[in-house]
Design a protein around this motif. Structure first.
Motif, PDB file in Angstrom:
ATOM      1  N   ALA A 325       0.847  -1.408  -0.222  1.00 51.73           N
ATOM      2  CA  ALA A 325       0.103   0.135  -0.068  1.00 51.73           C
ATOM      3  C   ALA A 325       0.896   1.212  -0.051  1.00 51.73           C
ATOM      4  O   ALA A 325       0.498   2.307  -0.525  1.00 51.73           O
ATOM      5  N   VAL A 326       1.820   1.140   0.428  1.00 48.61           N
ATOM      6  CA  VAL A 326       3.047   2.485   0.590  1.00 48.61           C
ATOM      7  C   VAL A 326       3.942   2.351  -0.220  1.00 48.61           C
ATOM      8  O   VAL A 326       4.797   3.484  -0.484  1.00 48.61           O
ATOM      9  N   CYS A 327       4.285   1.408  -0.983  1.00 49.14           N
ATOM     10  CA  CYS A 327       5.584   1.297  -1.887  1.00 49.14           C
ATOM     11  C   CYS A 327       5.317   2.180  -3.243  1.00 49.14           C
ATOM     12  O   CYS A 327       4.320   1.823  -3.936  1.00 49.14           O
ATOM     13  N   PRO A 328       6.056   3.221  -3.161  1.00 55.99           N
ATOM     14  CA  PRO A 328       6.095   4.251  -4.225  1.00 55.99           C
ATOM     15  C   PRO A 328       6.189   3.969  -5.670  1.00 55.99           C
ATOM     16  O   PRO A 328       5.799   4.588  -6.527  1.00 55.99           O
ATOM     17  N   THR A 329       6.939   2.451  -6.118  1.00 53.04           N
ATOM     18  CA  THR A 329       7.512   2.169  -7.280  1.00 53.04           C
ATOM     19  C   THR A 329       6.904   0.858  -7.551  1.00 53.04           C
ATOM     20  O   THR A 329       7.063   0.161  -8.718  1.00 53.04           O
ATOM     21  N   SER A 330       5.941   0.203  -6.673  1.00 55.54           N
ATOM     22  CA  SER A 330       5.300  -1.045  -7.120  1.00 55.54           C
ATOM     23  C   SER A 330       6.465  -2.041  -6.993  1.00 55.54           C
ATOM     24  O   SER A 330       6.401  -3.030  -7.731  1.00 55.54           O
ATOM     25  N   ALA A 331       7.491  -1.681  -6.331  1.00 56.87           N
ATOM     26  CA  ALA A 331       8.729  -2.843  -6.213  1.00 56.87           C
ATOM     27  C   ALA A 331       8.099  -4.155  -5.701  1.00 56.87           C
ATOM     28  O   ALA A 331       8.425  -5.099  -5.947  1.00 56.87           O
ATOM     29  N   ILE A 332       6.993  -3.920  -4.702  1.00 58.69           N
ATOM     30  CA  ILE A 332       6.517  -4.968  -3.948  1.00 58.69           C
ATOM     31  C   ILE A 332       5.073  -5.232  -4.268  1.00 58.69           C
ATOM     32  O   ILE A 332       4.373  -3.921  -4.407  1.00 58.69           O
ATOM     33  N   THR A 333       4.634  -6.252  -4.922  1.00 60.03           N
ATOM     34  CA  THR A 333       3.363  -6.508  -5.202  1.00 60.03           C
ATOM     35  C   THR A 333       2.535  -7.596  -4.421  1.00 60.03           C
ATOM     36  O   THR A 333       3.437  -8.540  -4.219  1.00 60.03           O
ATOM     37  N   MET A 334       1.299  -7.885  -4.309  1.00 60.58           N
ATOM     38  CA  MET A 334       0.750  -9.036  -3.868  1.00 60.58           C
ATOM     39  C   MET A 334       0.399 -10.011  -4.797  1.00 60.58           C
ATOM     40  O   MET A 334      -0.092  -9.611  -6.085  1.00 60.58           O
ATOM     41  N   ASN A 335       0.322 -11.124  -4.522  1.00 61.18           N
ATOM     42  CA  ASN A 335      -0.140 -12.332  -5.306  1.00 61.18           C
ATOM     43  C   ASN A 335      -1.614 -12.449  -5.415  1.00 61.18           C
ATOM     44  O   ASN A 335      -2.248 -12.712  -6.466  1.00 61.18           O
ATOM     45  N   GLU A 336      -2.148 -12.464  -4.071  1.00 65.97           N
ATOM     46  CA  GLU A 336      -3.390 -13.014  -4.179  1.00 65.97           C
ATOM     47  C   GLU A 336      -4.532 -11.546  -4.117  1.00 65.97           C
ATOM     48  O   GLU A 336      -5.285 -11.477  -4.749  1.00 65.97           O
ATOM     49  N   THR A 337      -4.155 -10.378  -3.518  1.00 63.98           N
ATOM     50  CA  THR A 337      -4.886  -9.516  -3.551  1.00 63.98           C
ATOM     51  C   THR A 337      -4.152  -8.081  -4.168  1.00 63.98           C
ATOM     52  O   THR A 337      -3.801  -7.053  -3.560  1.00 63.98           O
ATOM     53  N   SER A 338      -3.959  -8.447  -5.498  1.00 59.83           N
ATOM     54  CA  SER A 338      -3.027  -7.365  -6.362  1.00 59.83           C
ATOM     55  C   SER A 338      -3.866  -6.061  -6.743  1.00 59.83           C
ATOM     56  O   SER A 338      -5.213  -6.209  -6.432  1.00 59.83           O
ATOM     57  N   PHE A 339      -3.360  -5.179  -6.806  1.00 60.10           N
ATOM     58  CA  PHE A 339      -3.932  -3.780  -7.068  1.00 60.10           C
ATOM     59  C   PHE A 339      -4.855  -4.128  -8.328  1.00 60.10           C
ATOM     60  O   PHE A 339      -5.909  -3.556  -8.372  1.00 60.10           O
ATOM     61  N   GLU A 340      -4.390  -4.850  -9.343  1.00 55.58           N
ATOM     62  CA  GLU A 340      -5.337  -5.054 -10.434  1.00 55.58           C
ATOM     63  C   GLU A 340      -6.656  -5.880 -10.009  1.00 55.58           C
ATOM     64  O   GLU A 340      -7.868  -5.409 -10.441  1.00 55.58           O
ATOM     65  N   ALA A 341      -6.317  -6.746  -9.454  1.00 55.80           N
ATOM     66  CA  ALA A 341      -7.546  -7.615  -8.922  1.00 55.80           C
ATOM     67  C   ALA A 341      -8.750  -6.833  -8.042  1.00 55.80           C
ATOM     68  O   ALA A 341      -9.673  -6.831  -8.206  1.00 55.80           O
ATOM     69  N   ILE A 342      -8.248  -5.995  -7.164  1.00 61.15           N
ATOM     70  CA  ILE A 342      -8.831  -5.222  -6.327  1.00 61.15           C
ATOM     71  C   ILE A 342      -9.742  -4.157  -7.129  1.00 61.15           C
ATOM     72  O   ILE A 342     -10.988  -3.936  -7.223  1.00 61.15           O
ATOM     73  N   THR A 343      -8.925  -3.445  -8.115  1.00 61.46           N
ATOM     74  CA  THR A 343      -9.382  -2.502  -9.090  1.00 61.46           C
ATOM     75  C   THR A 343     -10.480  -3.191  -9.862  1.00 61.46           C
ATOM     76  O   THR A 343     -11.647  -2.346 -10.160  1.00 61.46           O
ATOM     77  N   LYS A 344     -10.267  -4.508 -10.321  1.00 62.10           N
ATOM     78  CA  LYS A 344     -11.265  -4.943 -11.330  1.00 62.10           C
ATOM     79  C   LYS A 344     -12.584  -5.236 -10.518  1.00 62.10           C
ATOM     80  O   LYS A 344     -13.732  -4.967 -10.963  1.00 62.10           O
ATOM     81  N   VAL A 345     -12.499  -5.853  -9.376  1.00 64.09           N
ATOM     82  CA  VAL A 345     -13.813  -6.027  -8.563  1.00 64.09           C
ATOM     83  C   VAL A 345     -14.414  -4.928  -8.216  1.00 64.09           C
ATOM     84  O   VAL A 345     -15.651  -4.736  -8.545  1.00 64.09           O
ATOM     85  N   ALA A 346     -13.907  -3.716  -7.883  1.00 60.32           N
ATOM     86  CA  ALA A 346     -14.348  -2.495  -7.625  1.00 60.32           C
ATOM     87  C   ALA A 346     -15.124  -1.961  -8.825  1.00 60.32           C
ATOM     88  O   ALA A 346     -16.371  -1.339  -8.921  1.00 60.32           O
ATOM     89  N   GLU A 347     -14.492  -2.037 -10.033  1.00 63.39           N
ATOM     90  CA  GLU A 347     -14.917  -1.399 -11.389  1.00 63.39           C
ATOM     91  C   GLU A 347     -16.177  -2.287 -11.886  1.00 63.39           C
ATOM     92  O   GLU A 347     -17.230  -1.677 -12.227  1.00 63.39           O
ATOM     93  N   VAL A 348     -16.337  -3.534 -11.661  1.00 63.71           N
ATOM     94  CA  VAL A 348     -17.208  -4.442 -12.138  1.00 63.71           C
ATOM     95  C   VAL A 348     -18.833  -4.238 -11.292  1.00 63.71           C
ATOM     96  O   VAL A 348     -19.499  -3.946 -11.890  1.00 63.71           O
TER      97      VAL A 348
END
Length: 659
Positions: A325-348
């Motif tokens: 949540a705080v990484c400014p460069t996206s050097a760390i990403t999550m496998n299960e709750t990725s930013f893309e997955a959360i965004t997709k659920v919210a968008e749908v």
């Protein structure tokens, strides 16, 4: 050919209503069946379709265990049972206030149904082997008692920290005396250090004694039981696999821990929650400190510095996602709750809700455990969730950062709420919520549209209910979507939005009176936000690439750089601009530009007639020459210290014959 899919809806004894056609469309089901008591008098309907369909979706999560057992029974009897999926649309949408609008409730149900059809992200796992080696640390009486409780399953060593007597030696476990000084690791790989360690001397008659003390000693174990009664050996100790902490004065604690600790033997699967891209990390360069955001927020201390980058111990990581949540460069990403997955659920969900109501919903992020339980209690005993409030459940609520919040606004939500489980969650969320509020405040919207709330506030209708917020195209990473969303929400993009200190967006200021254009900042910038000019002394800056890591500030030998946290969403932030530039100094011999004119002139001013080497000498002219000319002057000048003598004429055979 698409497999036959059946959607089973239950009114839960006629306490909720549906738009079955909308739910069928959202579930992409070929048929929909509506009953009143699917877990009671109508359970035969579920059994029938489990045996006849290729896929069954039951809109009831409360009785999911019952339906799973029913599926097993159907499989045993008929040899076929359709894959089963259950989800809740009752507690989160169907049960609401008596004043709730049915069209909104039905839209929420359809939105939840559509989101459930998205593929679930998966995370890799690793194997952890525990051989059952157990270390118990604490007072003698409690440590020995615990050892006797687990000695049949674990290989136990007790390290006692008092002078309590041991009545009878036991061959089932070892005993020593010492003080725990440090602990590291997790299940299967604990590393402990002790001071003044003395092993028990079991031989002889009379009271048992201890041997000679070792000043320091190290030990390794698979399971660590801490009965000292003081502060735990690890922060967020409840998230540390294989570590058990208890107050030995609390009744029943030893038995409770023993029951679980006995099972920590064998091979276990541990989820690897994260991915780390070291090349993107802005932690440090050339031993100059930079970004420490993930180190500052990691509650388990799984993250540590490793030179220019950070490293994460996957054995210790509990998967809370705060670092992401705080990484400014996206050097760390999550496998299960990725930013893309959360965004997709919210968008749908926002898209489906808007299609049915022509209004913008609100969004609440909550934890999968306590948050879900709170929502269920609100639905059963209170007014339930407000009819325009859509929920997204996560394993840990502190996984949410400002980028996820802004992505929700970009998807068209009118308000974003975060349901904190504990006061610690509130403190963890505070900085990212403050940043999101500053971003929203910089637009035409109120910062109150981002709030951390308690459960009872979820029943209240929002001030933004009925508002239509146009969505934007959510393409790109965290920074891209944040920038696009803020730009879309702003009336004017020409003025940068001031942000709180520590924000990952901003500019830098260079004090031109101090800067010597040494370009050390340019050479160490990890994101390429700082650059130089190939033909003249100049520092260039691209604001959109700056993550405010601070490496340039800590590198500058003249302390000429200051960070300015802000977000500029204008096109100018995407372009390179000059922060500081000067004319180059031209070589007095060949005219080739080199160095910085002000710097060369300053050096000449400081040395001229001030140093013995530069008094009554031409040495001062060497400073004004380029590298090539300086070398030539030192070797070929009339008074050059490294000049050689006159080279003798080459003599040939004819010269010798003529003489």
């Amino acid at each position: 050919m698409t497999a036959k899919k059946t959607l089973l809806l239950c009114s839960c004894d006629k306490t909720q209503t549906f738009n079955s056609k909308a739910l069928q469309q959202a579930a992409d089901a070929e048929q929909v069946v509506v009953v009143d008591q699917l877990c009671g008098t109508d359970i035969g309907v579920a059994a029938e379709h489990l045996g006849a369909s290729n896929q069954v979706l039951i809109a009831c999560a409360q009785q999911s265990a019952l339906f799973e057992r029913l599926s097993e029974d159907v499989l045993a009897e008929t040899g076929h049972a359709a894959p089963l999926q259950t989800l809740d649309i009752r507690d989160r949408a169907g049960w609401s206030s008596a004043k709730a609008k049915p069209e909104r409730q039905h839209a929420k149900q359809a939105a939840l149904m559509a989101a459930a059809q998205l593929p679930a992200p998966t995370a890799p796992t690793k194997s952890i082997v525990s051989n059952g080696i157990c270390c118990i640390v604490g007072p003698t009486e409690q440590a020995v008692r615990m050892a006797e409780l687990v000695q049949d399953e674990l290989g136990v060593t007790c390290i006692v920290n008092d002078a309590g007597p041991i009545q009878l030696p036991s061959a089932a476990y070892d005993v020593a005396k010492g003080k725990l000084t440090s602990a590291y690791g997790a299940l299967g790989n604990f590393k402990l250090e002790f001071a003044n360690l003395q092993t028990l001397h079991p031989a002889g008659r009379g009271e048992l004694g201890y041997g000679t003390a070792k000043v320091t000693a190290r030990s390794e174990c698979d399971v660590f039981i801490d009965l000292r009664g003081g502060a735990p050996a690890f922060p967020s100790h409840e998230k540390r696999n294989g570590y058990f902490w208890a107050d030995p004065k609390k009744a029943g604690e030893l038995e409770r821990i023993a029951l679980t600790a006995r099972e920590r033997v064998g091979e276990f699967e541990k989820t690897v929650y994260f991915k780390l891209e070291e090349s993107l990390c802005a932690h440090s360069r050339a031993s100059k400190p930079g970004c420490t955001r993930c180190l500052d927020v990691c509650c388990t201390e799984a993250i540590s510095s490793a030179g220019d980058f950070i490293q994460i111990d996957s054995d210790i990581c509990a998967g809370c996602g705060t670092c992401v949540a705080v990484c400014p460069t996206s050097a760390i990403t999550m496998n299960e709750t990725s930013f893309e997955a959360i965004t997709k659920v919210a968008e749908v969900m926002a898209k489906v809700y808007r299609e049915h109501t022509h209004e913008s919903p609100r969004l609440v992020f909550h934890s999968l455990t306590k948050g879900t339980e709170d929502i269920a209690n609100l639905a059963r005993y209170d007014d339930g969730l407000a009819d325009d409030l859509l929920p997204i459940a996560l394993e840990h609520i502190d996984r949410i950062g400002h980028a996820e919040i802004m992505a929700a606004f970009g998807a068209g939500y009118a308000e974003v709420l975060l349901l904190a489980d504990t006061e610690l969650d509130r403190r963890t969320l505070a900085s990212e919520v403050e940043l999101a509020q500053a971003l929203v405040a910089g637009t035409r919207n109120s910062p109150s549209r981002v709030r951390v709330v308690s459960a009872i506030e979820l029943c209240e209708p929002g001030e933004n209910a009925g508002r239509v917020s146009e969505p934007v195209l959510l393409v790109g990473g965290r920074r891209d979507i944040t920038r696009v969303t803020v730009a879309a929400m702003s009336d004017s993009v020409d003025t940068p939005i001031p942000l709180p200190a520590g924000a990952p967006y901003g500019a830098i200021n260079i004090d031109s009176d101090k800067c010597t254009l040494c370009l050390a900042c340019v050479s160490l910038c990890p994101t390429g936000a700082l650059g130089d000019h190939p033909d003249r002394p100049e520092v260039q800056f691209t604001e959109n690439a700056c993550v405010q890591c601070g490496i340039c500030e800590s590198t500058c030998p003249e302390t000429a750089i200051n960070l300015v946290p802000q977000l500029d969403v204008s096109k100018a932030a995407l372009s390179t601009r000059t922060l500081h530039a000067e004319e180059p100094f031209e070589c007095i011999k060949c005219g080739v530009p080199f160095g910085v004119a002000s710097t060369i002139n300053r050096i000449v001013e400081k040395l001229e007639n001030q140093h013995w080497m530069y008094k009554n000498s031409d040495n001062l002219q060497l400073i004004k020459m380029c590298d090539d000319c300086r070398v030539k002057s030192q070797f070929h000048g009339e008074t050059a210290p490294m000049a050689g003598g006159i080279r003798p004429k080459i003599r040939t055979s004819d010269d010798y014959l003529d003489s």
